[in-house]
Design a protein around this motif. Structure first.
Motif, PDB file in Angstrom:
ATOM      1  N   ALA A   1      11.366  10.538  45.842  1.00  0.00           N
ATOM      2  CA  ALA A   1      10.333   9.590  45.427  1.00  0.00           C
ATOM      3  C   ALA A   1       9.847   9.840  44.008  1.00  0.00           C
ATOM      4  CB  ALA A   1       9.150   9.641  46.399  1.00  0.00           C
ATOM      5  N   TYR A   2       9.880  11.079  43.563  1.00  0.00           N
ATOM      6  CA  TYR A   2       9.405  11.396  42.221  1.00  0.00           C
ATOM      7  C   TYR A   2      10.232  10.694  41.141  1.00  0.00           C
ATOM      8  CZ  TYR A   2       5.980  14.986  43.490  1.00  0.00           C
ATOM      9  OH  TYR A   2       4.873  15.650  43.963  1.00  0.00           O
ATOM     10  N   ALA A   3      11.500  10.460  41.425  1.00  0.00           N
ATOM     11  CA  ALA A   3      12.375   9.844  40.428  1.00  0.00           C
ATOM     12  C   ALA A   3      12.016   8.386  40.162  1.00  0.00           C
ATOM     13  CB  ALA A   3      13.833   9.949  40.874  1.00  0.00           C
ATOM     14  N   THR A   4      11.287   7.766  41.089  1.00  0.00           N
ATOM     15  CA  THR A   4      10.895   6.368  40.892  1.00  0.00           C
ATOM     16  C   THR A   4       9.434   6.235  40.469  1.00  0.00           C
ATOM     17  OG1 THR A   4      10.337   6.143  43.249  1.00  0.00           O
ATOM     18  CG2 THR A   4      12.582   5.572  42.580  1.00  0.00           C
ATOM     19  N   ARG A   5       8.654   7.308  40.601  1.00  0.00           N
ATOM     20  CA  ARG A   5       7.225   7.206  40.303  1.00  0.00           C
ATOM     21  C   ARG A   5       6.754   8.129  39.189  1.00  0.00           C
ATOM     22  NH1 ARG A   5       3.719   7.412  45.614  1.00  0.00           N
ATOM     23  NH2 ARG A   5       2.134   7.069  43.983  1.00  0.00           N
ATOM     24  N   THR A   6       7.646   8.949  38.663  1.00  0.00           N
ATOM     25  CA  THR A   6       7.306   9.817  37.531  1.00  0.00           C
ATOM     26  C   THR A   6       8.440   9.765  36.515  1.00  0.00           C
ATOM     27  OG1 THR A   6       8.345  11.842  38.398  1.00  0.00           O
ATOM     28  CG2 THR A   6       6.075  11.390  39.095  1.00  0.00           C
TER      29      THR A   6
ATOM     30  N   SER B   1      17.443  14.840  28.871  1.00  0.00           N
ATOM     31  CA  SER B   1      18.423  13.844  29.311  1.00  0.00           C
ATOM     32  C   SER B   1      17.766  12.653  29.997  1.00  0.00           C
ATOM     33  CB  SER B   1      19.417  14.483  30.285  1.00  0.00           C
ATOM     34  OG  SER B   1      18.756  14.850  31.492  1.00  0.00           O
ATOM     35  N   GLY B   2      16.495  12.813  30.387  1.00  0.00           N
ATOM     36  CA  GLY B   2      15.821  11.753  31.131  1.00  0.00           C
ATOM     37  C   GLY B   2      16.230  11.683  32.587  1.00  0.00           C
ATOM     38  N   THR B   3      16.939  12.701  33.062  1.00  0.00           N
ATOM     39  CA  THR B   3      17.430  12.708  34.440  1.00  0.00           C
ATOM     40  C   THR B   3      16.611  13.662  35.300  1.00  0.00           C
ATOM     41  OG1 THR B   3      19.057  14.423  33.925  1.00  0.00           O
ATOM     42  CG2 THR B   3      19.765  12.118  33.733  1.00  0.00           C
ATOM     43  N   PHE B   4      16.889  13.615  36.610  1.00  0.00           N
ATOM     44  CA  PHE B   4      16.201  14.452  37.594  1.00  0.00           C
ATOM     45  C   PHE B   4      17.210  15.379  38.274  1.00  0.00           C
ATOM     46  CE2 PHE B   4      13.296  11.036  36.875  1.00  0.00           C
ATOM     47  CZ  PHE B   4      12.024  11.491  37.235  1.00  0.00           C
ATOM     48  N   LEU B   5      16.694  16.349  39.005  1.00  0.00           N
ATOM     49  CA  LEU B   5      17.558  17.264  39.743  1.00  0.00           C
ATOM     50  C   LEU B   5      18.561  16.510  40.602  1.00  0.00           C
ATOM     51  CD1 LEU B   5      18.414  19.999  40.987  1.00  0.00           C
ATOM     52  CD2 LEU B   5      16.432  19.805  42.524  1.00  0.00           C
ATOM     53  N   LYS B   6      18.116  15.467  41.273  1.00  0.00           N
ATOM     54  CA  LYS B   6      18.983  14.738  42.197  1.00  0.00           C
ATOM     55  C   LYS B   6      20.222  14.159  41.527  1.00  0.00           C
ATOM     56  CE  LYS B   6      17.020  10.092  41.767  1.00  0.00           C
ATOM     57  NZ  LYS B   6      18.306   9.513  41.321  1.00  0.00           N
TER      58      LYS B   6
ATOM     59  N   GLY C   1       5.474  12.956  49.722  1.00  0.00           N
ATOM     60  CA  GLY C   1       4.900  11.988  48.810  1.00  0.00           C
ATOM     61  C   GLY C   1       4.559  12.602  47.464  1.00  0.00           C
ATOM     62  N   VAL C   2       4.565  11.786  46.425  1.00  0.00           N
ATOM     63  CA  VAL C   2       4.221  12.255  45.088  1.00  0.00           C
ATOM     64  C   VAL C   2       2.801  12.813  45.092  1.00  0.00           C
ATOM     65  CG1 VAL C   2       3.865  11.560  42.685  1.00  0.00           C
ATOM     66  CG2 VAL C   2       5.801  10.629  43.989  1.00  0.00           C
ATOM     67  N   GLY C   3       2.659  14.039  44.620  1.00  0.00           N
ATOM     68  CA  GLY C   3       1.365  14.699  44.624  1.00  0.00           C
ATOM     69  C   GLY C   3       1.221  15.758  45.704  1.00  0.00           C
ATOM     70  N   ASP C   4       2.102  15.718  46.713  1.00  0.00           N
ATOM     71  CA  ASP C   4       2.141  16.727  47.769  1.00  0.00           C
ATOM     72  C   ASP C   4       0.772  16.981  48.387  1.00  0.00           C
ATOM     73  OD1 ASP C   4       3.113  18.603  49.506  1.00  0.00           O
ATOM     74  OD2 ASP C   4       3.249  20.221  48.033  1.00  0.00           O
ATOM     75  N   ALA C   5       0.165  15.959  48.943  1.00  0.00           N
ATOM     76  CA  ALA C   5      -1.116  16.097  49.634  1.00  0.00           C
ATOM     77  C   ALA C   5      -1.158  15.052  50.741  1.00  0.00           C
ATOM     78  CB  ALA C   5      -2.274  15.902  48.666  1.00  0.00           C
ATOM     79  N   GLU C   6      -1.360  15.505  51.968  1.00  0.00           N
ATOM     80  CA  GLU C   6      -1.231  14.619  53.117  1.00  0.00           C
ATOM     81  C   GLU C   6      -2.544  13.994  53.582  1.00  0.00           C
ATOM     82  OE1 GLU C   6       1.652  13.658  54.416  1.00  0.00           O
ATOM     83  OE2 GLU C   6       2.593  14.845  52.819  1.00  0.00           O
TER      84      GLU C   6
END
Length: 251
Positions: free
Chosen positions: A148-153, A159-164, A176-181
């Protein structure tokens, strides 16, 4: 007014996330476990890396009763855990370009090994570069992240890329982004992170799969036993001796 306590709500949220990864990540877990089993069978070594709190899930795989003895921690000074002072230094180091390359050049990783990289956001320079450079070395990479982080951050790597984007396999923790439930009308920020619970469970599911795949192939999985059960130390000594060339945390 609900009579459900914050503890109830958090545990329900964690259970829901665990059920999600059980149902939605089953194929990825099976593939990751098989990749690790293939690596062991082919004589390769296993490594895990995580920065900050993501390192907790990596450390849980290493020298672990009931776990694979061949899993080694790839440590980057200053980012494994929060023992560095000040604690914020670890977060800053994750954003340093070039650090992963230096670490890999001085590490024992080689072609044919497997590396599990854990990063909740997957956006910082360190895990992205770690995955890129490891694959250039011929190391197979399993990324554990929240897609989800790749679409919201935005990425913090040049390179502008993510780990995935640089893994042979990706396990999506679904956090979820922010890691708080939880939220509360009298609390100004969301709270109660679940990433450690979920990521650790996800990776132990992978380890269980790897051990089972090896056994099904007629290979005794190199498992450790608890030193607190009779015969545990003797069992582990035998495993350490048999696989001494692939275990680095005893040197």
């Amino acid at each position: 007014m609900s009579d459900r306590t914050p503890a109830d709500r958090f545990l329900d949220a964690a259970i829901g996330l665990l059920e999600r990864i059980r149902d939605e990540e089953a194929e990825s877990v099976a593939a990751a476990g098989t990749l690790l089993a293939d690596t062991v069978a082919d004589g390769g070594r296993l490594f895990a890396f995580g920065a900050g709190h993501s390192s907790l899930a990596a450390q849980d795989l290493v020298y672990r009763a009931g776990g694979l003895a061949l899993m080694n921690l790839l440590a980057v000074p200053g980012v494994v855990g929060i023992d560095v002072m000040p604690a914020t230094l670890g977060s800053a180091l994750e954003r340093v370009d070039g650090l992963a390359s230096v670490v890999l050049e001085s590490s024992p990783l080689r072609t044919g090994d497997a590396l599990v990289i854990i990063s909740l956001s997957g956006r910082n320079a360190l895990p992205v570069e770690m995955a890129m450079k490891a694959r250039e070395l011929g190391v197979r990479v399993i990324g554990v992240t929240s897609v989800a982080y790749a679409t919201r951050t935005s990425s913090r790597h040049s390179s502008g890329t993510f780990l995935k984007d640089h893994c042979d396999l990706v396990l999506d923790s679904g956090i979820g982004v922010g890691d708080a439930e939880l939220t509360h009308d009298r609390v100004p920020a969301p709270f109660a992170p679940a990433s450690t619970v979920v990521t650790t469970a996800l990776l132990q599911a992978v380890m269980a799969t790897a051990a089972s795949v090896l056994a099904e192939r007629g290979i005794d999985p190199p498992l450790l036993r608890s030193g607190n059960v009779d015969g545990g130390h003797e069992w582990n000594a035998r495993v350490f001796e048999e696989y001494a060339d692939r275990i680095f945390y005893r040197r």
